[in-house]
Write an enzyme that holds these catalytic residues in place. Sequence first.
Site, PDB file in Angstrom:
ATOM      1  CG  LEU A 106      -2.169  -0.863   1.149  1.00  0.00           C
ATOM      2  CD1 LEU A 106      -2.909  -0.841   2.476  1.00  0.00           C
ATOM      3  CD2 LEU A 106      -3.097  -0.381   0.030  1.00  0.00           C
ATOM      4  CE1 TYR A 137      -1.777  -4.707  11.394  1.00  0.00           C
ATOM      5  CE2 TYR A 137      -3.953  -5.732  11.420  1.00  0.00           C
ATOM      6  CZ  TYR A 137      -3.014  -4.927  10.794  1.00  0.00           C
ATOM      7  OH  TYR A 137      -3.301  -4.362   9.592  1.00  0.00           O
ATOM      8  CB  THR A 164      -0.064  -6.111   0.771  1.00  0.00           C
ATOM      9  OG1 THR A 164      -0.623  -6.302   2.072  1.00  0.00           O
ATOM     10  CG2 THR A 164      -0.813  -4.999   0.060  1.00  0.00           C
ATOM     11  CG  ASP A 187      10.061   0.322   3.282  1.00  0.00           C
ATOM     12  OD1 ASP A 187       8.878   0.182   2.950  1.00  0.00           O
ATOM     13  OD2 ASP A 187      10.724  -0.578   3.837  1.00  0.00           O
ATOM     14  CG  ASN A 207       1.432   2.237   4.580  1.00  0.00           C
ATOM     15  OD1 ASN A 207       0.330   1.697   4.497  1.00  0.00           O
ATOM     16  ND2 ASN A 207       2.528   1.675   4.071  1.00  0.00           N
ATOM     17  CG  ASP A 258      13.251   2.641  13.786  1.00  0.00           C
ATOM     18  OD1 ASP A 258      12.019   2.776  13.621  1.00  0.00           O
ATOM     19  OD2 ASP A 258      13.737   1.863  14.625  1.00  0.00           O
ATOM     20  CB  ILE A 259       9.343   6.695  11.205  1.00  0.00           C
ATOM     21  CG1 ILE A 259       8.698   5.407  10.655  1.00  0.00           C
ATOM     22  CG2 ILE A 259      10.009   7.449  10.067  1.00  0.00           C
ATOM     23  CD1 ILE A 259       7.563   4.884  11.443  1.00  0.00           C
ATOM     24  CE  LYS A 285      -2.509  -1.299  11.256  1.00  0.00           C
ATOM     25  NZ  LYS A 285      -1.785  -0.188  10.600  1.00  0.00           N
TER      26      LYS A 285
END
Length: 323
Positions: free
Chosen positions: A40, A192, A226, A59, A121, A94-95, A196
């Site tokens: 995505l 997860y 994906t 990334d 994302n 690394d965000i 989320k």
Amino acid sequence: MTSDTGSNSGEAAGTATGIGKGSGICDGRVVIVTGAGRGLGRAHALAFAAEGARVVVNDLGVGLDGSPGADSPARQVVEEITAAGGEAVEHAGDIATTEGAASLVHTAVDAFGRLDTLVNNAGFLRDRMLVNLDEDDWDAVMRVHLKGHFLPLKHAAAHWRAQAKTGRVPRARVVNTSSGAGLSGSVGQGNYSAAKAGIVGLTLVAAAEMGRYGVQVNAIAPAARTRMTEAAFAQAMAAPDSGFDAMAPQNVSPLVVWLGSAASTGVTGRVFETEGGRITVMDGWRPGPSADKGARWTPAEAGDATLKLLAQAQPPPAPHGAQ
């Protein structure tokens, strides 16, 4: 970070990737997309570039479970965009760290002189049933999904607030990535699902806090084929071609591009499900049936009242994978 929903391998450059001349809805805007090397995120980066945006492609190139990778998918996406005549730069930090998130914003400003849109994302999976879920698996998913949303948002918001305080109120946009798992739960994905769901809460708070500074914040709950969903959508992948690939990641990107553009003025604090050609505005938690005694209930009274209220209420959706 890897894309929140992984990679769609084997796509060729050109029309299949979304590279092409769009309407120019994002002409002049500078857009950050995290986890943009695959899936995505990659589809979003290419779609923004096709609409005239200059893109920062973030990334880390890690695997589906967050383990280090040897390639640089972000660089490949940058090369796709520049080969098609667009402008893009790579960010491999690394965000989910303060340093990485701060450098992400600095990269946009240093390379292109501004920042208009942040698309959060990045993410990966560590799926286990709750009784088998290790603390490290919990912490890793929370770190990348939830902290990996918070820190870029924090640093981008600080940049935009500083602009607004000088009298230059931006038309800034943030698009966060939640999931159906975050809205109704998903069996085997407690970490997860919790992360989320947290992203939805973060989105609502950010929209309320940052509106005065010209920042709109929304979230999507996408469904697409994906790396992270290929097992779930195996049947759809094997289905005969009907002329429209409903599970292609590129189907999600038009809504993200619109939400990230100035054309979405007035839309903030919303969550959208999107899959194939369908867009759904999610209503979220709203008050249902209610009863007020006007005094303290006894436990038995509270139970009787609650059963009556539940009989009047709509049942919640079953978690994904529930029997």
